[in-house]
Motif scaffolding. Structure first.
Motif, PDB file in Angstrom:
ATOM      1  N   GLU A 190       0.838  -1.025  -0.109  1.00  0.00           N
ATOM      2  CA  GLU A 190      -0.286   0.125   0.162  1.00  0.00           C
ATOM      3  C   GLU A 190       0.954   1.313  -0.440  1.00  0.00           C
ATOM      4  N   LEU A 191       2.091   1.566   0.677  1.00  0.00           N
ATOM      5  CA  LEU A 191       2.631   2.383   0.766  1.00  0.00           C
ATOM      6  C   LEU A 191       3.797   2.458  -0.978  1.00  0.00           C
ATOM      7  N   ARG A 192       3.673   1.671  -0.951  1.00  0.00           N
ATOM      8  CA  ARG A 192       4.672   1.370  -2.747  1.00  0.00           C
ATOM      9  C   ARG A 192       3.090   2.219  -3.094  1.00  0.00           C
ATOM     10  N   LEU A 193       1.311   1.866  -3.555  1.00  0.00           N
ATOM     11  CA  LEU A 193       1.094   1.866  -4.154  1.00  0.00           C
ATOM     12  C   LEU A 193       1.341   3.700  -4.434  1.00  0.00           C
ATOM     13  N   LEU A 194       0.752   4.249  -3.167  1.00  0.00           N
ATOM     14  CA  LEU A 194       0.909   5.508  -2.578  1.00  0.00           C
ATOM     15  C   LEU A 194       1.968   6.254  -3.068  1.00  0.00           C
ATOM     16  N   ALA A 195       2.994   6.149  -2.923  1.00  0.00           N
ATOM     17  CA  ALA A 195       4.173   6.461  -2.930  1.00  0.00           C
ATOM     18  C   ALA A 195       4.353   6.711  -4.680  1.00  0.00           C
ATOM     19  N   PHE A 196       3.727   5.635  -5.679  1.00  0.00           N
ATOM     20  CA  PHE A 196       3.977   5.089  -6.612  1.00  0.00           C
ATOM     21  C   PHE A 196       3.097   6.439  -7.805  1.00  0.00           C
ATOM     22  N   LEU A 197       2.207   6.670  -7.064  1.00  0.00           N
ATOM     23  CA  LEU A 197       1.415   7.916  -7.536  1.00  0.00           C
ATOM     24  C   LEU A 197       1.485   8.884  -6.965  1.00  0.00           C
ATOM     25  N   GLN A 198       2.262   9.334  -6.047  1.00  0.00           N
ATOM     26  CA  GLN A 198       2.646  10.949  -5.572  1.00  0.00           C
ATOM     27  C   GLN A 198       3.676  10.746  -6.676  1.00  0.00           C
ATOM     28  N   TRP A 199       4.706  10.067  -7.128  1.00  0.00           N
ATOM     29  CA  TRP A 199       5.367  10.133  -7.873  1.00  0.00           C
ATOM     30  C   TRP A 199       5.096  10.758  -9.186  1.00  0.00           C
ATOM     31  N   LEU A 200       4.111  10.154  -9.542  1.00  0.00           N
ATOM     32  CA  LEU A 200       3.574   9.944 -11.124  1.00  0.00           C
ATOM     33  C   LEU A 200       2.954  11.245 -10.745  1.00  0.00           C
ATOM     34  N   THR A 257       0.796  -7.729  -7.448  1.00  0.00           N
ATOM     35  CA  THR A 257       0.526  -8.380  -7.987  1.00  0.00           C
ATOM     36  C   THR A 257      -1.202  -7.080  -8.942  1.00  0.00           C
ATOM     37  N   ARG A 258      -1.752  -8.044  -9.504  1.00  0.00           N
ATOM     38  CA  ARG A 258      -2.785  -6.542 -10.511  1.00  0.00           C
ATOM     39  C   ARG A 258      -4.330  -7.032  -9.486  1.00  0.00           C
ATOM     40  N   VAL A 259      -4.645  -8.222  -8.637  1.00  0.00           N
ATOM     41  CA  VAL A 259      -5.291  -8.199  -7.714  1.00  0.00           C
ATOM     42  C   VAL A 259      -5.244  -7.208  -6.760  1.00  0.00           C
ATOM     43  N   THR A 260      -4.450  -7.224  -5.888  1.00  0.00           N
ATOM     44  CA  THR A 260      -3.388  -6.582  -5.011  1.00  0.00           C
ATOM     45  C   THR A 260      -3.694  -4.858  -5.261  1.00  0.00           C
ATOM     46  N   VAL A 261      -3.388  -4.718  -6.758  1.00  0.00           N
ATOM     47  CA  VAL A 261      -3.123  -2.966  -7.029  1.00  0.00           C
ATOM     48  C   VAL A 261      -5.597  -3.279  -7.160  1.00  0.00           C
ATOM     49  N   SER A 262      -5.328  -4.380  -7.534  1.00  0.00           N
ATOM     50  CA  SER A 262      -6.601  -3.460  -7.456  1.00  0.00           C
ATOM     51  C   SER A 262      -7.629  -3.348  -5.579  1.00  0.00           C
ATOM     52  N   ARG A 263      -7.173  -3.745  -5.270  1.00  0.00           N
ATOM     53  CA  ARG A 263      -8.062  -4.504  -4.302  1.00  0.00           C
ATOM     54  C   ARG A 263      -7.543  -2.744  -3.467  1.00  0.00           C
ATOM     55  N   LEU A 264      -6.437  -2.525  -3.161  1.00  0.00           N
ATOM     56  CA  LEU A 264      -6.001  -1.433  -2.746  1.00  0.00           C
ATOM     57  C   LEU A 264      -6.205   0.017  -3.349  1.00  0.00           C
ATOM     58  N   MET A 301      -1.723  10.398 -17.671  1.00  0.00           N
ATOM     59  CA  MET A 301      -1.507   8.591 -17.957  1.00  0.00           C
ATOM     60  C   MET A 301      -1.770   7.408 -18.048  1.00  0.00           C
ATOM     61  N   PRO A 302      -2.171   7.120 -18.810  1.00  0.00           N
ATOM     62  CA  PRO A 302      -3.367   5.896 -18.502  1.00  0.00           C
ATOM     63  C   PRO A 302      -2.884   4.700 -18.014  1.00  0.00           C
ATOM     64  N   LEU A 303      -2.985   4.531 -17.283  1.00  0.00           N
ATOM     65  CA  LEU A 303      -2.314   2.699 -16.454  1.00  0.00           C
ATOM     66  C   LEU A 303      -3.234   1.857 -16.313  1.00  0.00           C
ATOM     67  N   THR A 304      -3.242   1.362 -16.951  1.00  0.00           N
ATOM     68  CA  THR A 304      -3.352  -0.332 -16.281  1.00  0.00           C
ATOM     69  C   THR A 304      -3.179  -0.743 -14.595  1.00  0.00           C
ATOM     70  N   HIS A 305      -4.726  -1.260 -13.619  1.00  0.00           N
ATOM     71  CA  HIS A 305      -3.992  -2.484 -12.834  1.00  0.00           C
ATOM     72  C   HIS A 305      -2.707  -2.807 -12.966  1.00  0.00           C
ATOM     73  N   GLN A 306      -2.514  -3.557 -14.011  1.00  0.00           N
ATOM     74  CA  GLN A 306      -0.834  -4.485 -14.168  1.00  0.00           C
ATOM     75  C   GLN A 306      -0.388  -3.869 -14.417  1.00  0.00           C
ATOM     76  N   ASP A 307      -0.367  -2.612 -14.832  1.00  0.00           N
ATOM     77  CA  ASP A 307       0.996  -1.888 -15.573  1.00  0.00           C
ATOM     78  C   ASP A 307       1.433  -1.041 -14.239  1.00  0.00           C
ATOM     79  N   ILE A 308       0.235  -0.817 -12.940  1.00  0.00           N
ATOM     80  CA  ILE A 308       1.098  -0.034 -11.802  1.00  0.00           C
ATOM     81  C   ILE A 308       0.899  -1.279 -10.683  1.00  0.00           C
ATOM     82  N   ALA A 309       0.887  -2.611 -11.281  1.00  0.00           N
ATOM     83  CA  ALA A 309       1.493  -3.616 -10.227  1.00  0.00           C
ATOM     84  C   ALA A 309       3.137  -3.839 -11.143  1.00  0.00           C
ATOM     85  N   ASP A 310       3.492  -4.037 -12.238  1.00  0.00           N
ATOM     86  CA  ASP A 310       4.265  -4.148 -12.801  1.00  0.00           C
ATOM     87  C   ASP A 310       5.692  -3.162 -12.045  1.00  0.00           C
TER      88      ASP A 310
END
Length: 191
Positions: free
Chosen positions: A117-127, A157-164, A143-152
Motif C-alpha cells: 500500500e505504501l509502494r502504491l501511494l508512493a508510486f501515485l505521488q511520484w507520477l 499483483t494486479r489483484v492486490t493493486v485493484s484491492r488497494l 497517463m493511462p495506466l492499467t492496474h497491471q501496469d501499476i502492479a508491474d
C-alpha cells in the motif's frame, strides 16, 4: 523529468513513425526514440516472465536502450505514440542517461517501501509529481495506466493493486476513470 529536445539539435533525423497502444518501439544499441506524442514505458523481463519497469516517458523525452547489460529491454506504448528514431552517435548520451537514471532512482525508492500500500501511494505521488496536472479537486495523473501496469511498476499483483485502489477510493484519497487517476487531498512531495 526535463525534456531533452536541445540534446539532439545536431542529430541526424529520420522519418516519424506511428505506433499503436501496446505496440513496441524497436530497440537497438545505435538508436533512441524522440517521442512527439503519447506515453511509453521501458521494462525488462526475466526468465520467469516477471516484469521490472525501468521508466515512463512522454512527448518531448528521448528513450532508448543504452547497453550496460545483455538483458533485453522493451519500450511499450501506453497510448498511441509518434516517435522519430535518432542516432545515438549524434546525441549527448550523458544527459539522456542522467534522465533515465533519475527515473530508475525514483522507481527504486518506491520499491524499497515494505508494504505494498505504501509502494502504491508512493508510486501515485511520484507520477503526480512527474506527470500531474493540478486541478481544483486534486492532482490529475494524465497517463493511462492499467492496474497491471501499476502492479508491474511496484512489484505487486494486479489483484492486490485493484484491492488497494478500491481502498484508497473509499477513503477519498484517489479517484479514477478510464485508467487515469487523481490524487485527492494527498500532499505531493517533490523528490
Amino acid at each position: 523529468m526535463a525534456t531533452l529536445n536541445h540534446v539532439f539539435s545536431s542529430a541526424v533525423r529520420f522519418s516519424t513513425r506511428r505506433f499503436g497502444r501496446r505496440e513496441y518501439l524497436p530497440t537497438d544499441r545505435t538508436h533512441a526514440w524522440q517521442l512527439h506524442s503519447g506515453y511509453v514505458r521501458m521494462f525488462a523481463q526475466d526468465d520467469q516472465d516477471a516484469i521490472a519497469t525501468l521508466g515512463l516517458w512522454r512527448a518531448g523525452d528521448i528513450v532508448g536502450h543504452f547497453g550496460g547489460t545483455n538483458q533485453p529491454c522493451f519500450i511499450e506504448c501506453l497510448t498511441p505514440v509518434e516517435a522519430t528514431p535518432v542516432n545515438l552517435n549524434n546525441l549527448n548520451q550523458h544527459e539522456i542517461l542522467m534522465a533515465q537514471l533519475q527515473q530508475n532512482q525514483g522507481l527504486v525508492r518506491i520499491l524499497h517501501q515494505k508494504r505494498v500500500e505504501l509502494r502504491l501511494l508512493a508510486f501515485l505521488q511520484w507520477l503526480a509529481t512527474q506527470y500531474g496536472c493540478p486541478m481544483p479537486q486534486g492532482t490529475l495523473i494524465d497517463m493511462p495506466l492499467t492496474h497491471q501496469d501499476i502492479a508491474d511498476a511496484i512489484g505487486s499483483t494486479r489483484v492486490t493493486v485493484s484491492r488497494l485502489i478500491k481502498r484508497l477510493y473509499s477513503r477519498g484519497e484517489v479517484t479514477y476513470r478510464r485508467h487515469r487517476y487523481m490524487l485527492l487531498g494527498v500532499e505531493i512531495c517533490e523528490s
